[in-house]
Design a protein around this motif. Structure first.
Motif: not given
Length: 225
Positions: A93, A96, A100, A108-109, A111-113, A115-116, A119
């Motif tokens: 968090t 992020d 972000l 960004d996409a 990076y989010r992949k 971190t998801q 998680r």
């Protein structure tokens, strides 16, 4: 209010003179000094050093040997304890909040992949056994590998990162995308490995129950009178 100790120095347990003397007796400095002093005695016995001078020569050689010997190594600090899943989620968090909104859409996409995927693992802490290689990899990805890659990219001017080749191969932006892809693959591999272990435990339990309560088991005869 005056104190008996300087500020900033932690008070430690006092040690007696005999304890400190025993420590020095076994130290590398004392050993080196004794070896050098023995050389001085050798010079006396072969006649190189005369009677009036030999005690001073021996003492001087001992001091030189003790002086040049390396000091004892200080014990290194203990490694920090491993982070629990809740702490690692808080770390993500915090990442992020820092990253972000500063990354181009494709980065960004990616990076989010990553971190998801991380998680998803941290939402199932039972999959991450304490002390396992998988757990270590997840922790290093969260606290080191992921933020280090993104921080290095964000330190660069955007135009430079998007146009200049690094080592004549890829731009900084392309390198970051490559690294994020590798991290996402690593997270998926850890998930597969951890889930495979859990599946094996489920399979073992299934075989046990089949042997214990299945139709071929002779342990239960509930229908017999």
């Amino acid at each position: 209010m005056a104190t008996s100790r300087r500020r900033g120095r932690a008070a430690g347990p006092s040690r007696s003179f005999s304890e400190r003397a025993l420590d020095y007796a076994g130290s590398a400095k004392n050993l080196a000094g004794c070896v050098a002093a023995a050389g001085g005695l050798g010079l006396f016995f072969v006649g190189v050093v005369g009677v009036p001078e030999w005690p001073f020569v021996v003492g001087a050689l001992y001091a030189i040997g003790a002086l040049v010997a390396p000091p004892p190594r200080r014990p290194t600090g203990a490694l920090p304890p491993p982070r629990d899943p809740q702490t690692l989620r808080a770390d993500l968090t915090a990442h992020d909040r820092r990253f972000l909104g500063q990354l181009p859409p494709d980065v960004d996409a990616a990076y989010r992949k990553v971190t998801q995927d991380l998680r998803d693992l941290l939402d199932r802490p039972a999959l991450l056994q304490t002390g396992s290689p998988d757990t270590f990899v997840v922790e290093r990805m969260v606290v080191d590998y992921l933020p280090t890659s993104v921080e290095a990219y964000l330190e660069l001017p955007r135009a430079f990162a998007d146009s200049h080749l690094v080592d004549g191969r890829l731009t900084a932006r392309e390198l970051l995308l490559e690294q994020l892809t590798l991290l996402a693959t690593a997270a998926e591999d850890v998930t597969t490995s951890a889930a495979r272990d859990a599946s094996q435990r489920l399979a073992v339990q299934s075989r046990f129950l089949a042997e214990r309560f299945g139709p071929t088991s002779g342990d239960l005869n509930l229908g017999d009178s």
